[in-house]
Design an enzyme around this catalytic site. Structure first.
Site, PDB file in Angstrom:
ATOM      1  N   CYS A 140      -4.368  20.684  54.402  1.00 56.91           N
ATOM      2  CA  CYS A 140      -3.291  21.491  54.978  1.00 56.91           C
ATOM      3  C   CYS A 140      -3.558  21.658  56.464  1.00 56.91           C
ATOM      4  CB  CYS A 140      -3.218  22.852  54.289  1.00 56.91           C
ATOM      5  SG  CYS A 140      -1.958  23.936  54.997  1.00 56.91           S
ATOM      6  N   CYS A 186       4.820  23.069  58.310  1.00 60.56           N
ATOM      7  CA  CYS A 186       3.827  22.330  57.529  1.00 60.56           C
ATOM      8  C   CYS A 186       3.139  21.351  58.473  1.00 60.56           C
ATOM      9  CB  CYS A 186       4.497  21.595  56.377  1.00 60.56           C
ATOM     10  SG  CYS A 186       3.383  20.510  55.453  1.00 60.56           S
TER      11      CYS A 186
END
Length: 272
Positions: A76, A218
């Site tokens: 991530c 993101c």
């Protein structure tokens, strides 16, 4: 029993961080359940995932990310910036470090600019072949799904990328799950809709696997969008990306890198 936590966010992508530097705070068999419970924004702390920080035998530190649906993400981009900020502020690392993730060892460079924290992350190499995404079939990924031309790449996690001239009108809550769970993605995929807003600038909206909703930003999705755009010749090697949560910069000359901020929101204690 009391458990300390820290809430951080990177461009509005927010995380609960549990510090296991000195030892396990939550047993592995309970980590998924903890994420599902405490990521809830009404009955828990609220977050797009739970970051676990621990020592590593392969790098300076180890990061795990458990998502609200109980699944574990391989990587991530926004999460690792938040992770790095916490580690830097605690004195666990200096201005550079390496972080072990399921997607590999990630190099991180950190600094403060006028009291604001920024990190540059060495992202996993973008992989365009279907077998590496993973996706069914042979060669690079290009499919028509629900009337959209869909590309795909792995930037630590699988990402579908769709270009549009009308980003704000996309019903991401409706179309995102259909592409995310398409039969060509055996492990599912995050879904990015991308608008080319300038010579080397993109606007991106992302439906995230594991969160099962649109997030404000993101990091791996921004990198995926820039990588596919560059692969198609739409942008150069330095790409400015605007998300709902704020800007990121993607560098694609040599190792892919992503640059952006992270902020500590608050800390607290859970009493069991």
């Amino acid at each position: 029993m009391e458990l300390h936590f820290t809430k951080l966010q990177g461009n509005g992508n927010d995380f609960i961080l549990i510090d296991e530097y000195k030892g396990v705070a939550i047993p592995d068999e309970m980590k998924a359940e903890f994420a599902a419970l405490y990521c809830d924004r009404r009955f828990g702390i609220g977050g797009d995932g739970v970051l676990y920080l621990s020592l590593s035998q392969k790098a300076d530190l180890k990061m795990r990310l458990l998502q609200p649906d109980g699944s574990e993400a391989e990587m991530c981009g926004n999460g690792i910036r938040c992770f790095a900020k916490y580690a830097y502020d605690r004195g666990y690392v200096r201005k550079s470090c390496t972080v072990e993730t399921p997607a590999g060892i990630i190099p991180v460079e950190m600094n403060y600019q006028d009291d604001s924290f920024f990190a540059t992350i060495g992202m996993p190499e973008p992989k365009f072949m279907r077998k590496d995404i993973p996706a069914t079939g042979e060669g690079e990924y290009k499919e028509e799904i629900e009337g959209f031309e869909v590309y795909a790449v792995n930037t630590g996690v699988p990402h579908a990328v769709i270009f549009t001239d009308a980003l704000d009108t996309v019903d991401l809550a409706k179309i995102g799950p259909k592409i995310r769970r398409h039969e060509t993605f055996p492990k599912g995929a995050n879904v990015n809709f991308v608008e080319r807003s300038g010579k080397d600038t993109l606007r991106v909206r992302t439906f995230e696997r594991g969160v099962e909703d649109e997030t404000l930003c993101c990091g791996t999705g921004a990198t995926a969008s820039a990588a596919v755009a560059h692969h198609l010749g739409y942008v150069g090697t330095k790409v400015e990306i605007e998300t709902k949560g704020g800007p990121l910069v993607s560098h694609l000359d040599g190792q892919a890198k992503m640059e952006g901020p992270a902020t500590t929101v608050f800390s607290g204690t859970i009493t069991f």
